[in-house]
Design a protein around this motif. Structure first.
Motif, PDB file in Angstrom:
ATOM      1  N   LEU A 172       0.841  -1.191   0.000  1.00  0.00           N
ATOM      2  CA  LEU A 172       0.000   0.000   0.000  1.00  0.00           C
ATOM      3  C   LEU A 172       0.874   1.239   0.000  1.00  0.00           C
ATOM      4  O   LEU A 172       1.914   1.280   0.665  1.00  0.00           O
ATOM      5  N   THR A 173       0.451   2.260  -0.724  1.00  0.00           N
ATOM      6  CA  THR A 173       1.158   3.533  -0.741  1.00  0.00           C
ATOM      7  C   THR A 173       0.691   4.399   0.427  1.00  0.00           C
ATOM      8  O   THR A 173      -0.284   4.081   1.119  1.00  0.00           O
ATOM      9  N   ASP A 176      -2.797   5.317  -0.246  1.00  0.00           N
ATOM     10  CA  ASP A 176      -3.682   4.180   0.044  1.00  0.00           C
ATOM     11  C   ASP A 176      -4.010   4.134   1.533  1.00  0.00           C
ATOM     12  O   ASP A 176      -5.156   3.856   1.929  1.00  0.00           O
ATOM     13  N   ASN A 179      -6.405   7.000   2.596  1.00  0.00           N
ATOM     14  CA  ASN A 179      -7.748   6.712   2.092  1.00  0.00           C
ATOM     15  C   ASN A 179      -8.387   5.581   2.895  1.00  0.00           C
ATOM     16  O   ASN A 179      -9.556   5.660   3.297  1.00  0.00           O
ATOM     17  N   ALA A 180      -7.608   4.510   3.159  1.00  0.00           N
ATOM     18  CA  ALA A 180      -8.125   3.397   3.950  1.00  0.00           C
ATOM     19  C   ALA A 180      -8.494   3.847   5.351  1.00  0.00           C
ATOM     20  O   ALA A 180      -9.468   3.352   5.949  1.00  0.00           O
TER      21      ALA A 180
END
Length: 249
Positions: A172-173, A176, A179-180
């Protein structure tokens, strides 16, 4: 200035809103320990640890850090520090990671991992060092970290598109993760200023969102309990003004 779509950006936004607000209150029901960290205090620990990584261990953005830590306030510090320094936190496998960070319970596993640098945390009250001598080459976090500065400036600021976490076979960046965090906050019903009681691990696949990033994204706070005594749960929730209890199934 940290980019808002990075974990460092989530800390910066929370600090800008209410720096003196308690963010993480830690209990160990096996020892009776209680530690409370405001956002400012948390950021000081994160900065010191990130400076240890960047200047003390000469880490480079994109290198991997394996965190073999239990549900503990220092686990939250290390997650945020690693991301602030541009490292990729690997929650899947310690082997091959440049930096391996361990508590006493997983010490042998950390040594087998063969990291370039191994950092050991005694997990004693107030971040104290080990009382015993560690093997050559293993850094005692409690001895090393106090000398580092309370402010951190990365040589290369974390980029939203940069990898930040390996978990469940996926990478995951930074973006990411933020946002998560917001999605998970919505799933949990976290509102701004909520107070979450949880026993999930900030440095584990069960808690990096629930016990760390999702509350940060909502400028909420966390009551983190290790070795949970369920008989104390109701009283603690009342005393700590908890608005949501989220425990492992």
């Amino acid at each position: 200035m940290a980019h808002p779509e990075t974990p460092a950006g989530l800390i910066a936004a929370a600090l800008a809103a209410e720096p003196a607000k308690p963010f993480l209150t830690f209990y160990d029901d096996a020892t009776g320990e209680r530690v409370e960290l405001s956002l400012t205090t948390l950021e000081n620990w994160v900065a010191k640890t990130a400076n240890l990584l960047q200047d003390g261990l000469a880490t480079e953005p994109g290198e991997r850090a394996a965190l073999l830590l239990p549900a503990h306030w220092q686990a939250a510090v290390w997650m945020l520090a690693a991301w602030s320094a541009g490292l990729v936190v690997d929650l899947d496998a310690p082997a091959g990671a440049e930096v391996v960070v361990t508590g006493p319970e997983r010490f042998e596993e950390a040594l087998v991992a063969g990291g370039r640098d191994t950092v050991a945390l005694a997990l004693r009250p107030l971040g104290g060092p080990f009382t015993e001598t560690l093997p050559p080459g293993v850094l005692d976090y409690g001895v090393e970290v106090p000398s580092y500065a309370d402010a951190f400036t990365p040589y290369v600021p974390p980029d939203p598109t940069a990898p930040a976490l390996v978990v469940g076979g996926h990478t995951l960046t930074c973006a990411d993760l933020t946002n998560a965090a917001r999605v998970r906050a919505d799933e949990l019903g976290l509102e701004t200023g909520a107070r979450v009681l949880t026993d999930t691990n900030p440095a584990g696949s069960d808690g990096y969102l629930d016990a760390l990033l999702a509350p940060l994204a909502r400028q909420a706070s966390v009551v983190l309990v290790r070795n949970l005594d369920e008989t104390a749960l109701e009283r603690r929730a009342t005393n700590e003004k908890v608005t949501l209890t989220h425990l492992r199934g």
